[in-house]
Design a protein around this motif. Structure first.
Motif, PDB file in Angstrom:
ATOM      1  N   PRO A   1       0.837  -1.205   0.000  1.00 55.67           N
ATOM      2  CA  PRO A   1       0.000   0.000   0.000  1.00 55.67           C
ATOM      3  C   PRO A   1       0.872   1.254   0.000  1.00 55.67           C
ATOM      4  O   PRO A   1       2.002   1.231   0.490  1.00 55.67           O
ATOM      5  N   PHE A   2       0.337   2.345  -0.527  1.00 51.66           N
ATOM      6  CA  PHE A   2       1.063   3.617  -0.510  1.00 51.66           C
ATOM      7  C   PHE A   2       1.357   4.004   0.945  1.00 51.66           C
ATOM      8  O   PHE A   2       0.500   3.913   1.801  1.00 51.66           O
TER       9      PHE A   2
ATOM     10  N   VAL B   1       5.952  -8.383 -14.992  1.00 47.42           N
ATOM     11  CA  VAL B   1       4.523  -8.091 -15.169  1.00 47.42           C
ATOM     12  C   VAL B   1       3.742  -8.947 -14.183  1.00 47.42           C
ATOM     13  O   VAL B   1       4.032 -10.132 -14.026  1.00 47.42           O
ATOM     14  N   GLY B   2       2.749  -8.364 -13.532  1.00 46.11           N
ATOM     15  CA  GLY B   2       1.943  -9.197 -12.647  1.00 46.11           C
ATOM     16  C   GLY B   2       1.284  -8.474 -11.485  1.00 46.11           C
ATOM     17  O   GLY B   2       0.476  -9.070 -10.774  1.00 46.11           O
ATOM     18  N   VAL B   3       1.619  -7.198 -11.270  1.00 42.62           N
ATOM     19  CA  VAL B   3       1.030  -6.521 -10.104  1.00 42.62           C
ATOM     20  C   VAL B   3      -0.411  -6.066 -10.343  1.00 42.62           C
ATOM     21  O   VAL B   3      -1.124  -5.739  -9.398  1.00 42.62           O
ATOM     22  N   SER B   4      -0.849  -6.060 -11.607  1.00 39.55           N
ATOM     23  CA  SER B   4      -2.210  -5.583 -11.879  1.00 39.55           C
ATOM     24  C   SER B   4      -3.275  -6.617 -11.517  1.00 39.55           C
ATOM     25  O   SER B   4      -4.416  -6.265 -11.267  1.00 39.55           O
ATOM     26  N   GLY B   5      -2.879  -7.885 -11.528  1.00 43.46           N
ATOM     27  CA  GLY B   5      -3.867  -8.931 -11.303  1.00 43.46           C
ATOM     28  C   GLY B   5      -4.749  -9.193 -12.506  1.00 43.46           C
ATOM     29  O   GLY B   5      -5.770  -9.872 -12.393  1.00 43.46           O
ATOM     30  N   GLN B   6      -4.360  -8.642 -13.665  1.00 46.57           N
ATOM     31  CA  GLN B   6      -5.131  -8.858 -14.888  1.00 46.57           C
ATOM     32  C   GLN B   6      -4.192  -9.299 -16.024  1.00 46.57           C
ATOM     33  O   GLN B   6      -3.068  -8.812 -16.114  1.00 46.57           O
TER      34      GLN B   6
ATOM     35  N   LEU C   1      -6.136   2.329  -7.598  1.00 46.78           N
ATOM     36  CA  LEU C   1      -4.977   1.438  -7.474  1.00 46.78           C
ATOM     37  C   LEU C   1      -4.964   0.392  -8.587  1.00 46.78           C
ATOM     38  O   LEU C   1      -3.899   0.018  -9.097  1.00 46.78           O
ATOM     39  N   ALA C   2      -6.135  -0.084  -8.955  1.00 52.59           N
ATOM     40  CA  ALA C   2      -6.210  -1.055 -10.050  1.00 52.59           C
ATOM     41  C   ALA C   2      -5.622  -0.466 -11.327  1.00 52.59           C
ATOM     42  O   ALA C   2      -4.872  -1.135 -12.058  1.00 52.59           O
ATOM     43  N   LEU C   3      -5.951   0.813 -11.584  1.00 46.30           N
ATOM     44  CA  LEU C   3      -5.429   1.453 -12.797  1.00 46.30           C
ATOM     45  C   LEU C   3      -3.936   1.735 -12.657  1.00 46.30           C
ATOM     46  O   LEU C   3      -3.158   1.522 -13.595  1.00 46.30           O
ATOM     47  N   ARG C   4      -3.535   2.203 -11.487  1.00 46.82           N
ATOM     48  CA  ARG C   4      -2.112   2.494 -11.271  1.00 46.82           C
ATOM     49  C   ARG C   4      -1.257   1.252 -11.548  1.00 46.82           C
ATOM     50  O   ARG C   4      -0.252   1.314 -12.277  1.00 46.82           O
TER      51      ARG C   4
ATOM     52  N   THR D   1      -5.249  11.874  -7.680  1.00 47.55           N
ATOM     53  CA  THR D   1      -3.916  11.819  -7.064  1.00 47.55           C
ATOM     54  C   THR D   1      -3.012  10.832  -7.774  1.00 47.55           C
ATOM     55  O   THR D   1      -1.860  11.128  -8.115  1.00 47.55           O
ATOM     56  N   VAL D   2      -3.543   9.642  -8.000  1.00 45.22           N
ATOM     57  CA  VAL D   2      -2.746   8.585  -8.629  1.00 45.22           C
ATOM     58  C   VAL D   2      -2.330   8.991 -10.039  1.00 45.22           C
ATOM     59  O   VAL D   2      -1.179   8.812 -10.451  1.00 45.22           O
TER      60      VAL D   2
END
Lengths: 153, 234
Positions: free
Chosen positions: A56-57, B127-132, B160-163, B220-221
């Protein structure tokens, strides 16, 4: 390239004006010769196992990186986009030199490699990391570690 | 913090100023690019030199504070003339989210063989932090451009999903760019990605849209964590 003049603005100004922590004392712990040390690493690159959620941030948590964790199972979820990740994409050792450490142990340069290493989110305020430091120190001591390599990004 | 708890430490530091300010008991300043504390990927001998210089400080008795400088620059910091950037789409910017998604999907399909080769060659991907899966990325991004706030189970919020999806997209392109031949410098990859690819133009377009979103986290993101500072629009 991380000579301060090479870092683009506004990252350079951010780094120049970052409020660095200061400490009341300067402990300096001795130990046996390097060839008998058990070495662990702590990375601030927010790396972790692929099956774990991203950091988390602003997180003060830590993640365990077992020595046996395959490089293919390590991902990075650091909050900053202003440092290079292409090196990490090519070779995990440029951030987390686990293979190099194993080689040094095999050659007898160091005594052994710790069972577990650790990762944190480097952008988190150090003042928020006291509990984490206590927890990680305890785990390192359980693992009989007597040398800790700190590897920021 | 750890030294005070009885553990001998040594730090590899990329910012000398911070080492001078924090005064860790033992440290080596490495004059490398941020993100590369060991200097150079795939250069085991160079990495070993950095590591050995750092670890050797653990045997010194003349501290605190010991601060050494690593003497050399990383060998791959300069551009590699022999590197050829992957071919990407040069089409004009699409007008609608659906067309953006289609354009990104086409470009990713062009790059997919290189990404697969890189993954096979290195036996890993970051690659892999997006979960998609990559196939889902274009439409997920387009949904935000259309004003939606889609979510996925892997992340608590849409922002966060988009980030993390954008992190994966950049990693996909970065790995594809390093699949073949001589390794490019990080600057070459960044300039190629941010100045030539549909993916980067999509990210920048999406950033602009998100900056005007009602969702505070998304603003913000998007503002801080999509685009590196040197490539932000003027």
């Amino acid at each position: 390239m991380a000579r301060i003049d090479d870092i683009p603005e506004p990252t350079r100004s951010h780094i120049l004006h970052l409020d660095c922590p200061s400490f009341d004392s300067s402990p300096f712990v001795d130990g046996p010769p390097l060839a008998r040390r058990r070495v662990a690493m702590i990375s601030s690159a927010a790396i972790h196992a692929r099956n774990e959620p991203p950091f988390p941030f602003g997180s003060a948590e830590f993640r365990r990186l077992p020595s046996s964790l395959d490089a293919g199972d390590i991902v990075m979820s650091h909050v900053s986009v202003n440092f290079d990740r292409h090196g990490f994409q090519r070779d995990v050792n440029v951030v987390y030199p686990i293979d190099r450490l194993r080689e040094l142990a095999a050659e007898g340069v160091i005594g052994s490699v710790a069972e577990t290493h650790y990762a944190v989110m480097g952008s988190t305020d150090p003042a928020a990391m006291q509990i984490t430091a206590d927890q990680v120190a305890g785990l390192l001591q359980q693992d009989r570690v007597d040398a800790v390599l700190l590897v920021p990004v | 913090m750890l030294e005070a708890r009885g553990l001998p430490t040594v730090t590899i530091g990329l910012v000398r100023l911070h080492l001078e300010a924090v005064k860790p008991p033992r440290s080596v300043f490495t004059p490398f690019q941020l993100g590369r504390p060991l200097g150079e990927p795939d250069e085991a001998a160079f990495q070993r030199r950095v590591l050995v210089q750092a670890l050797a400080l653990l045997e010194r008795r003349d501290g605190p504070v010991i601060l050494e400088d690593f003497p050399d620059d990383a060998p791959g910091a300069s551009d590699q003339r022999g590197w050829t950037p992957p071919l990407v789409s040069a089409a004009a910017d699409p007008a609608t989210p659906e067309v953006w998604a289609a354009a990104l999907a086409r470009e990713m399909a062009l790059l997919r063989p290189a990404w697969e080769r890189a993954r096979t060659r290195r036996r890993r991907t970051t690659v892999g932090v997006s979960g998609q899966p990559p196939e889902a990325w274009p439409n997920f991004m387009a949904a935000f451009l259309a004003g939606g706030l889609p979510t996925v189970p892997a992340h608590e919020t849409s922002a966060l999903a988009l980030r993390f999806l954008i992190d994966d997209l950049k990693a996909f392109y970065g790995e594809a760019a390093q699949a073949n031949g001589p390794a490019p410098s990080s600057g070459q990859i960044d300039r190629w990605f941010w100045r030539q690819t549909v993916a980067a133009r999509f990210i920048i377009t999406l950033r602009e849209a998100c900056l005007h979103a009602d969702n505070n986290a998304l603003r913000t993101v998007a503002g801080r964590f999509f685009v590196p500072v040197p490539y932000l629009p003027a």
